[in-house]
Design an enzyme around this catalytic site. Structure first.
Site, mmCIF file in Angstrom:
data_model
loop_
_atom_site.group_PDB
_atom_site.id
_atom_site.type_symbol
_atom_site.label_atom_id
_atom_site.label_comp_id
_atom_site.label_asym_id
_atom_site.label_seq_id
_atom_site.Cartn_x
_atom_site.Cartn_y
_atom_site.Cartn_z
ATOM 1 N N GLN A 37 0.866 -1.196 0.000
ATOM 2 C CA GLN A 37 0.000 0.000 0.000
ATOM 3 C C GLN A 37 0.896 1.237 0.000
ATOM 4 O O GLN A 37 0.859 2.057 0.907
ATOM 5 C CB GLN A 37 -0.927 -0.030 1.210
ATOM 6 N N HIS A 82 8.647 -4.286 -0.994
ATOM 7 C CA HIS A 82 7.888 -4.110 -2.249
ATOM 8 C C HIS A 82 8.240 -2.804 -2.965
ATOM 9 O O HIS A 82 8.457 -2.799 -4.169
ATOM 10 C CB HIS A 82 6.392 -4.189 -1.950
ATOM 11 N N ASP A 133 5.040 -9.380 -13.880
ATOM 12 C CA ASP A 133 4.475 -8.092 -14.306
ATOM 13 C C ASP A 133 5.592 -7.089 -14.547
ATOM 14 O O ASP A 133 6.738 -7.321 -14.162
ATOM 15 C CB ASP A 133 3.410 -7.554 -13.342
ATOM 16 N N LYS A 142 0.578 -8.247 -16.838
ATOM 17 C CA LYS A 142 -0.424 -8.506 -15.788
ATOM 18 C C LYS A 142 -1.277 -7.268 -15.571
ATOM 19 O O LYS A 142 -0.753 -6.162 -15.485
ATOM 20 C CB LYS A 142 0.301 -8.859 -14.488
ATOM 21 N N ASP A 178 9.013 -13.304 -8.077
ATOM 22 C CA ASP A 178 8.206 -12.190 -7.581
ATOM 23 C C ASP A 178 8.688 -11.854 -6.175
ATOM 24 O O ASP A 178 9.407 -12.642 -5.561
ATOM 25 C CB ASP A 178 6.718 -12.593 -7.566
ATOM 26 N N THR A 220 -1.912 -14.885 -2.360
ATOM 27 C CA THR A 220 -2.900 -15.935 -2.633
ATOM 28 C C THR A 220 -2.431 -16.884 -3.740
ATOM 29 O O THR A 220 -3.077 -17.879 -4.030
ATOM 30 C CB THR A 220 -4.231 -15.314 -3.093
ATOM 31 N N GLY A 221 -1.328 -16.526 -4.386
ATOM 32 C CA GLY A 221 -0.795 -17.376 -5.457
ATOM 33 C C GLY A 221 -1.430 -17.113 -6.815
ATOM 34 O O GLY A 221 -1.061 -17.756 -7.800
HETATM 35 C C1 R5P Z 1 2.229 -7.289 -6.417
HETATM 36 O O1 R5P Z 1 2.542 -6.221 -6.893
HETATM 37 C C2 R5P Z 1 3.224 -8.230 -5.833
HETATM 38 O O2 R5P Z 1 4.493 -8.021 -6.363
HETATM 39 C C3 R5P Z 1 2.806 -9.680 -6.009
HETATM 40 O O3 R5P Z 1 2.758 -9.968 -7.392
HETATM 41 C C4 R5P Z 1 1.449 -9.921 -5.407
HETATM 42 O O4 R5P Z 1 1.420 -9.439 -4.109
HETATM 43 C C5 R5P Z 1 1.113 -11.388 -5.391
HETATM 44 O O5 R5P Z 1 -0.163 -11.536 -4.847
HETATM 45 P P1 R5P Z 1 -1.016 -12.836 -5.144
HETATM 46 O O6 R5P Z 1 -0.160 -14.023 -4.792
HETATM 47 O O7 R5P Z 1 -2.216 -12.730 -4.247
HETATM 48 O O8 R5P Z 1 -1.380 -12.805 -6.590
#
Ligand code: R5P
Length: 303
Positions: free
Chosen positions: A107, A140, A179, A204, A230, A235-236
Site C-alpha cells: 500500500q 515491495h 508483471d 499482468k 516475484d 494468494t498465489g
Molecule cells: C504485487 O505487486 C506483488 O508483487 C505480487 O505480485 C502480489 O502481491 C502477489 O499476490 P497474489 O499471490 O495474491 O497474486
C-alpha cells in the site's frame, strides 16, 4: 545469562531466522512470551527476569510481520512495537530492527481516490520509536524507506534464491517477470544465473476494485527451465497465472520463487495445479516453503 555486549531478541514471527542469526553472530538470544487477551489485545514481554542485563547493550530485534495461521500482520506489527518499546524503556545503547517482511508494503501509493499510503504510515511509526537501524528484505517499494531518518537498508535476497535454484540442477534457464513492475528486479535476478540468461515479462493487469488478475504473454519457452520471480506470493493468483502461461508456451520445468511466500488461502494448490515443479521462498516467512535462509546475508550486514 552471559555478559555479552550484544543480544538478539527473537520475535514470535521469526523464531527460525532469529535463532540462526544469533548463532551465526555468536551472541545470546532472548525469546518472548506473547498472547492475545480475550478482548483481542496483544501482549508481549521479553523472556527475562533481570532487565539490567540489557542495560546499555546493543539489541537486535528480528521480527517479520507476515500473517500466519495463528496471528495476523497487525498482531505481528504490535509485537514488534512492544519489543522496541520494552528495550527502549530498559535503556539500551543501540536498537537494530530486522523486519524481513514488511506488512502493508504494497500500500505504497494511491490506486483509487480516498486511499491511504499506509506503507509510509507504518514506517513513520517505526521511525517515531527512534531506533538506530532498520533492515528489511526485498521490500515491495524500496522508496518507502525514505520515510525513515535512521539508517535503513533493503537487503537483496536474489543471489541466495538463485544459488538454491541452481543447486536443484536447473539448466537452460529463462527468468520471467510476472508483471512490468517486477521486471527490473527479474533482470538483476537473471544475472545470478549467468550473463546471458534471458528475461521476459508477462503482461499482468489487476482490477483495482475487485483485485482480479488477467495475464497474457507469448514467448518461446520450449524445453526451457523457467524461473518465475516475484517479491511476494500471497494468494498465489499472480504466480499461478504466470505458470499457466509458461507451460502453455512450452516450458519444461517451472520454479516459482518469491522472497516472501505468504502462501495464503489455497496458494499452494493453485501454484502446483498450474504446473510448478517447485515453490521456493525464504525464511522471511516461517513456513514449509522457506527453503532458503536469509541468515547468512543478514549476518554479513550486521558484522
Ligand atoms: C504485487 O505487486 C506483488 O508483487 C505480487 O505480485 C502480489 O502481491 C502477489 O499476490 P497474489 O499471490 O495474491 O497474486
Amino acid at each position: 545469562m552471559t555478559s555479552s555486549e550484544k543480544f538478539l531478541i527473537v520475535g514470535p514471527a521469526s523464531q527460525l531466522l532469529g535463532v540462526k542469526i544469533a548463532n551465526g553472530l555468536g551472541i545470546p538470544c532472548i525469546n518472548t512470551e506473547f498472547k492475545t487477551f480475550p478482548d483481542g489485545e496483544n501482549y508481549l514481554r521479553l523472556n527475562i527476569e533481570d532487565e539490567t542485563v540489557l542495560e546499555d547493550k546493543e539489541i537486535i530485534i528480528v521480527q517479520s510481520t507476515g500473517p500466519s495461521t495463528t496471528r495476523d500482520q497487525n498482531a505481528r506489527i504490535f509485537e514488534l512495537f512492544m519489543m522496541i518499546d520494552a528495550v527502549k524503556r530498559i535503556g539500551v545503547s543501540k536498537i537494530i530492527a530486522i523486519i524481513p517482511y514488511m506488512a502493508y508494503a504494497r500500500q505504497d501509493k494511491i490506486f483509487r481516490p480516498g486511499e491511504s499510503e499506509f506503507a509510509k504510515v507504518i514506517l513513520r511509526i517505526i521511525n517515531s520509536m527512534e531506533i538506530d537501524e532498520l533492515y528489511v528484505v526485498d521490500i515491495h517499494a524500496p522508496n518507502t524507506l525514505e520515510e525513515l531518518t535512521c539508517k535503513a537498508v533493503n537487503i537483496d535476497s536474489m543471489k541466495l534464491l538463485a544459488d538454491y535454484i541452481k543447486s536443484l540442477g536447473a539448466t537452460d534457464i529463462v527468468v520471467i517477470s510476472p508483471d512490468k513492475g517486477a521486471l527490473k528486479r527479474s533482470k538483476a535476478f537473471a544475472k545470478h544465473f549467468g550473463e546471458d540468461v534471458p528475461v521476459d515479462v508477462f503482461e499482468k493487469k489487476r482490477d483495482v476494485k475487485t483485485g482480479e488478475i488477467t495475464m497474457s504473454g507469448q514467448l518461446s519457452l520450449k524445453n526451457k527451465d523457467v524461473v518465475i520471480a516475484d517479491d511476494i506470493i500471497a494468494t498465489g493468483g499472480t504466480m499461478a497465472s504466470a505458470i499457466k502461461i509458461a507451460k502453455e508456451n512450452g516450458a519444461k520445468k517451472v520454479y516459482a520463487t518469491a522472497t516472501h511466500a505468504l502462501m495464503l488461502e489455497n496458494a499452494k494448490y493453485r501454484i502446483l495445479k498450474a504446473g510448478a515443479d517447485e515453490i521456493i521462498g525464504t525464511d522471511s516467512i516461517d513456513n514449509e516453503i522457506s527453503k532458503v535462509s536469509l541468515a547468512t546475508i543478514i549476518i554479513d550486514y550486521l558484522q
